[in-house]
Write a protein that holds these residues in place. Structure first.
Motif, mmCIF file in Angstrom:
data_model
loop_
_atom_site.group_PDB
_atom_site.id
_atom_site.type_symbol
_atom_site.label_atom_id
_atom_site.label_comp_id
_atom_site.label_asym_id
_atom_site.label_seq_id
_atom_site.Cartn_x
_atom_site.Cartn_y
_atom_site.Cartn_z
ATOM 1 N N LYS A 350 9.268 6.068 48.821
ATOM 2 C CA LYS A 350 9.541 5.387 47.644
ATOM 3 C C LYS A 350 10.820 5.325 46.986
ATOM 4 O O LYS A 350 11.390 4.460 46.524
ATOM 5 C CB LYS A 350 8.397 6.109 46.650
ATOM 6 C CG LYS A 350 8.428 5.334 45.119
ATOM 7 C CD LYS A 350 7.599 6.159 44.312
ATOM 8 C CE LYS A 350 7.668 5.314 42.881
ATOM 9 N NZ LYS A 350 6.689 6.237 42.028
ATOM 10 N N ARG A 353 12.775 3.047 49.377
ATOM 11 C CA ARG A 353 12.467 1.563 48.930
ATOM 12 C C ARG A 353 13.017 1.305 47.424
ATOM 13 O O ARG A 353 13.713 0.067 47.527
ATOM 14 C CB ARG A 353 11.103 1.489 48.760
ATOM 15 C CG ARG A 353 10.539 -0.053 48.262
ATOM 16 C CD ARG A 353 8.871 -0.069 48.022
ATOM 17 N NE ARG A 353 8.235 0.047 49.553
ATOM 18 C CZ ARG A 353 8.113 -0.945 50.072
ATOM 19 N NH1 ARG A 353 8.448 -2.301 50.086
ATOM 20 N NH2 ARG A 353 7.423 -0.976 51.274
ATOM 21 N N GLU A 354 13.105 2.003 46.594
ATOM 22 C CA GLU A 354 13.677 1.801 45.276
ATOM 23 C C GLU A 354 15.379 1.847 45.315
ATOM 24 O O GLU A 354 15.856 0.790 44.946
ATOM 25 C CB GLU A 354 13.535 3.119 44.235
ATOM 26 C CG GLU A 354 12.082 3.115 44.070
ATOM 27 C CD GLU A 354 11.812 4.355 43.038
ATOM 28 O OE1 GLU A 354 12.603 5.194 42.831
ATOM 29 O OE2 GLU A 354 10.720 4.637 42.282
ATOM 30 N N GLU A 357 15.805 -1.450 46.881
ATOM 31 C CA GLU A 357 15.578 -2.603 45.782
ATOM 32 C C GLU A 357 16.821 -2.807 45.119
ATOM 33 O O GLU A 357 17.325 -3.680 44.680
ATOM 34 C CB GLU A 357 14.412 -2.351 45.192
ATOM 35 C CG GLU A 357 13.066 -2.639 46.039
ATOM 36 C CD GLU A 357 11.934 -2.258 45.233
ATOM 37 O OE1 GLU A 357 11.858 -1.604 44.142
ATOM 38 O OE2 GLU A 357 10.811 -2.630 45.733
ATOM 39 N N ARG A 358 17.212 -1.533 44.486
ATOM 40 C CA ARG A 358 18.500 -1.647 43.946
ATOM 41 C C ARG A 358 19.612 -2.184 44.570
ATOM 42 O O ARG A 358 20.454 -2.675 43.780
ATOM 43 C CB ARG A 358 18.818 0.087 43.392
ATOM 44 C CG ARG A 358 17.873 0.408 42.342
ATOM 45 C CD ARG A 358 18.751 1.633 41.785
ATOM 46 N NE ARG A 358 18.866 3.013 42.678
ATOM 47 C CZ ARG A 358 17.990 4.029 42.873
ATOM 48 N NH1 ARG A 358 16.624 3.768 42.158
ATOM 49 N NH2 ARG A 358 17.954 4.759 43.854
ATOM 50 N N ARG A 360 19.444 -4.446 46.732
ATOM 51 C CA ARG A 360 19.324 -5.917 46.872
ATOM 52 C C ARG A 360 19.658 -6.340 45.528
ATOM 53 O O ARG A 360 20.368 -7.637 45.390
ATOM 54 C CB ARG A 360 17.727 -5.952 47.166
ATOM 55 C CG ARG A 360 17.173 -7.792 47.327
ATOM 56 C CD ARG A 360 15.846 -7.839 47.265
ATOM 57 N NE ARG A 360 15.263 -7.226 46.174
ATOM 58 C CZ ARG A 360 14.009 -7.126 45.938
ATOM 59 N NH1 ARG A 360 13.219 -7.271 46.871
ATOM 60 N NH2 ARG A 360 13.556 -6.664 44.443
ATOM 61 N N ASP A 361 19.014 -5.981 44.435
ATOM 62 C CA ASP A 361 19.384 -6.141 43.005
ATOM 63 C C ASP A 361 21.029 -6.178 42.816
ATOM 64 O O ASP A 361 21.467 -7.535 42.331
ATOM 65 C CB ASP A 361 18.791 -5.478 41.854
ATOM 66 C CG ASP A 361 17.250 -5.353 42.021
ATOM 67 O OD1 ASP A 361 16.590 -6.525 42.791
ATOM 68 O OD2 ASP A 361 16.467 -4.583 41.657
ATOM 69 N N GLU A 364 22.330 -9.221 44.859
ATOM 70 C CA GLU A 364 21.835 -10.581 44.185
ATOM 71 C C GLU A 364 22.632 -10.793 42.838
ATOM 72 O O GLU A 364 23.006 -11.801 42.548
ATOM 73 C CB GLU A 364 20.339 -10.489 43.680
ATOM 74 C CG GLU A 364 19.381 -10.566 45.083
ATOM 75 C CD GLU A 364 18.169 -10.749 44.645
ATOM 76 O OE1 GLU A 364 17.805 -10.314 43.460
ATOM 77 O OE2 GLU A 364 17.167 -10.819 45.379
ATOM 78 N N LEU A 498 16.031 -6.469 52.840
ATOM 79 C CA LEU A 498 14.857 -5.444 53.162
ATOM 80 C C LEU A 498 13.957 -5.919 54.122
ATOM 81 O O LEU A 498 13.681 -6.928 54.643
ATOM 82 C CB LEU A 498 14.272 -5.661 51.866
ATOM 83 C CG LEU A 498 14.741 -5.094 50.551
ATOM 84 C CD1 LEU A 498 13.893 -5.594 49.302
ATOM 85 C CD2 LEU A 498 15.091 -3.679 50.615
#
Length: 596
Positions: A350, A353-354, A357-358, A360-361, A364, A498
């Motif tokens: 987790k 993944r977080e 995701e951070r 990736r954000d 972006e 990801l």
């Protein structure tokens, strides 16, 4: 609340007799079963004993710690328990159909964390104790009620998520005793806010861990696990007899929290009854025998049954565990270790993944920022090009005007020379001619000044044009740099995209794997030791939180609504008394006083 594997009806037949078992009642939050005679038959043909029915329920639930539980029924306003060695229909059960049995805990552990091994056992105790607290059969102070409610919410909803658990999500939940709610001038929203504040601190606890924390707090309540019976001494004084895991306790009818005298199981030599008279013989012969009367013979039988069961468990706890219990505890430890490692693995996944995701954000966001900068650079370039075009056009017009003025000045000069050549001889004509010449000279002078001004303006416009073109060149260069950065970022984002299935984690040559080896067990042991230290610190922090909450809501308390138990609990708390230090051992003088 959803209960596991307990909503199915189990039907079995023997000797033309059917029994219908409904293991739990969802609406009442308690363990329940129904015993229903489908076909009529005589008692002689029915061979089912209480143990057969009890074992069937335990097998259905997958329960192995059967010694805590029993099947309870009510006859003539008196509670009774199904005897294991007696036929079901030989009991004095009600004649109405269906007959209802409640599958409940008959005996309570001294220490829930050490004695309750199976998860299903912990869950059944959690449900029963929670219902007893909400029904006010067990007194619980307000601040502890809020803490217990937060653990109940953690057990049901899992970790707190502010995006999911929004204001009002506990509106339909029954979490606090009505006595606590009525004691304070607080709205449901205020109660929910305080419960949620503690609920958020329980992040990371699994359902079984939250339920065990609930039981660890509840077992320190004064009325936890105590069965009360109305009795009278020789003089007819009304008293209460309490039977629990620690021994026998004598209470004043108005004070069920603090016993007047207690008889621990290891200090009782013999317990017996004759008709309605019950006798307790202490091990110390200096202490008088305690005798009392109960209202019914059936009550004495029930008291003796509870005394025998609690005494047997009391002695059993102080001996080495049986082979079956040792196996159960070993399996429970292995299962707990496996779950702990699984939770740690999931936590790591987790976290990864977080982090992904951070990342990736962030990429972006950076990409959007570059796009915005590119858009702004394009707009600036377009504005620069438009400005350059306008300045070039204006410079061309100014140059043409300057040429036209220069042409007009030349024509004026020619006209002046022609006028001088053709001067009129008369004075008047000469004067007029001089005036015209003067005017022509003035006009030529003005035209020359205007021509010079226009020439300067044309030069200035040319300079502005050069500056605009230089700005255009710089804007194009910046756009080129941003475009190159964007392409580089796109390449990076493509390499850090990801994965579609994060939990697999198959990296280079599968170098990352999760093998449960000895190193994991050693690490787990170290973590468990660390958790023990953290638990001691957390207990101190918990007591501080309870005191803080008590102080916070004290101003909202309605003193006139305090019950007798509230007043008694506050008195015990002010003296520093708890469940374990209020047990008073009998002395010769006090025993004599109560017996009389």
């Amino acid at each position: 609340m959803q209960l596991q594997d307990c909503s199915k009806d189990t039907v079995f037949e023997q000797d033309q007799f059917s029994l219908l078992l409904s293991c739990f009642c969802h609406q009442q939050f308690q363990q329940k079963m129904q015993f229903d005679s489908i076909k009529t038959c005589s008692k002689r043909t029915v061979k089912w004993k209480g143990k057969d029915l009890f074992d069937l329920v335990c097998r259905t639930l997958g329960l192995r710690e059967t010694w805590f539980f029993g099947l309870q029924y009510t006859i003539k306003d008196t509670v009774a328990w199904l005897k294991m060695d007696k036929k079901v229909l030989d009991h004095d059960v009600p004649t109405e159909e269906p007959v209802t049995f409640h599958f409940l805990a008959k005996f309570y552990p001294e220490n829930a964390e050490e004695e309750l091994v199976q998860e299903i056992t912990q869950h059944l105790f959690f449900l029963q104790v929670k219902k007893q607290i909400l029904d006010e059969k067990i007194y619980c102070p307000p601040e502890a009620s809020v803490l217990l409610a937060s653990y109940a919410v953690q057990a049901k909803y899992g970790d707190y998520d502010p995006n999911v658990h929004k204001r009002g999500f506990l509106a339909q939940e029954e979490l606090l005793p009505k006595r606590v709610i009525n004691l304070y001038q607080m709205t449901p929203e205020m109660w929910e806010e305080r419960i949620t504040a503690w609920y958020a601190e329980h992040r990371g606890r699994a359902r079984d861990e939250a339920e065990m924390e609930y039981l660890k707090i509840a077992q320190d309540l004064e009325m936890y696990g105590v069965n009360y019976f109305a009795i009278r001494n020789k003089k007819g004084t009304e008293l209460l007899l309490g039977v629990d895991a620690l021994g026998l306790h004598i209470y004043d009818p108005d004070n069920r929290l603090t016993p007047k005298i207690s008889f621990p199981w290891n200090e009782i030599r013999n317990i017996s009854y004759s008709d309605k008279e019950f006798t307790i013989k202490p091990l110390d012969k200096k202490i008088d025998v305690f005798k009392f009367n109960s209202s019914k013979l059936r009550v004495n039988k029930l008291i003796l049954q509870l005394c025998i069961g609690n005494h047997d468990l009391f002695m059993r706890r102080r001996k080495a565990d049986s082979l079956e219990v040792q196996q159960m505890k070993a399996q429970a430890r292995e299962e707990k270790a496996r779950k702990q490692m699984e939770r740690q693995r999931l936590a790591r996944e987790k976290k990864m993944r977080e982090e992904a995701e951070r990342t990736r954000d962030e990429l972006e966001r950076r990409l959007m920022q570059l796009k915005e900068e590119a858009t702004m650079a394009n707009e600036a370039l377009m504005r620069s090009e438009e400005t350059a075009d306008l300045l070039a056009e204006k410079a061309q017009i100014t140059e043409e005007e300057a040429k036209l003025l220069a042409q007009k000045a030349a024509e004026a000069e020619q006209e002046m020379q022609r006028i001088k050549a053709t001067a009129i001889r008369t004075e008047e004509e000469k004067r007029l001619m001089e005036q015209k010449v003067l005017e022509a000279e003035m006009l030529a002078l003005k035209m020359a000044e205007e021509s010079e001004r226009r020439a300067k303006e044309a030069d200035q416009l040319k300079q502005d044009l050069q500056e605009a073109r230089e700005s255009e060149r710089r804007a194009k260069q910046k756009l080129l740099e941003i475009t190159s950065k964007s392409s580089y970022t796109s390449m990076n984002s493509s390499t850090t995209a990801l994965p579609t299935d994060l939990p697999s984690f198959n990296l280079i040559n599968e170098s990352l794997s999760f093998d449960f080896k000895d190193t994991d067990m050693k690490r787990l042991s170290m973590e468990i030791e660390k958790e023990k230290v953290e638990y001691m610190e957390k207990s101190k922090h918990l007591q501080e939180q309870l005191n803080e909450l008590k102080t916070e809501i004290e101003a909202l308390k309605l003193k006139e609504r305090e019950t007798a138990l509230d007043i008694l609990h506050n008195e015990n708390a002010s003296r520093g008394n708890s469940k374990h230090n209020t047990i008073k051992k009998p002395k010769a003088s006090s025993s004599l006083l109560i017996c009389s």
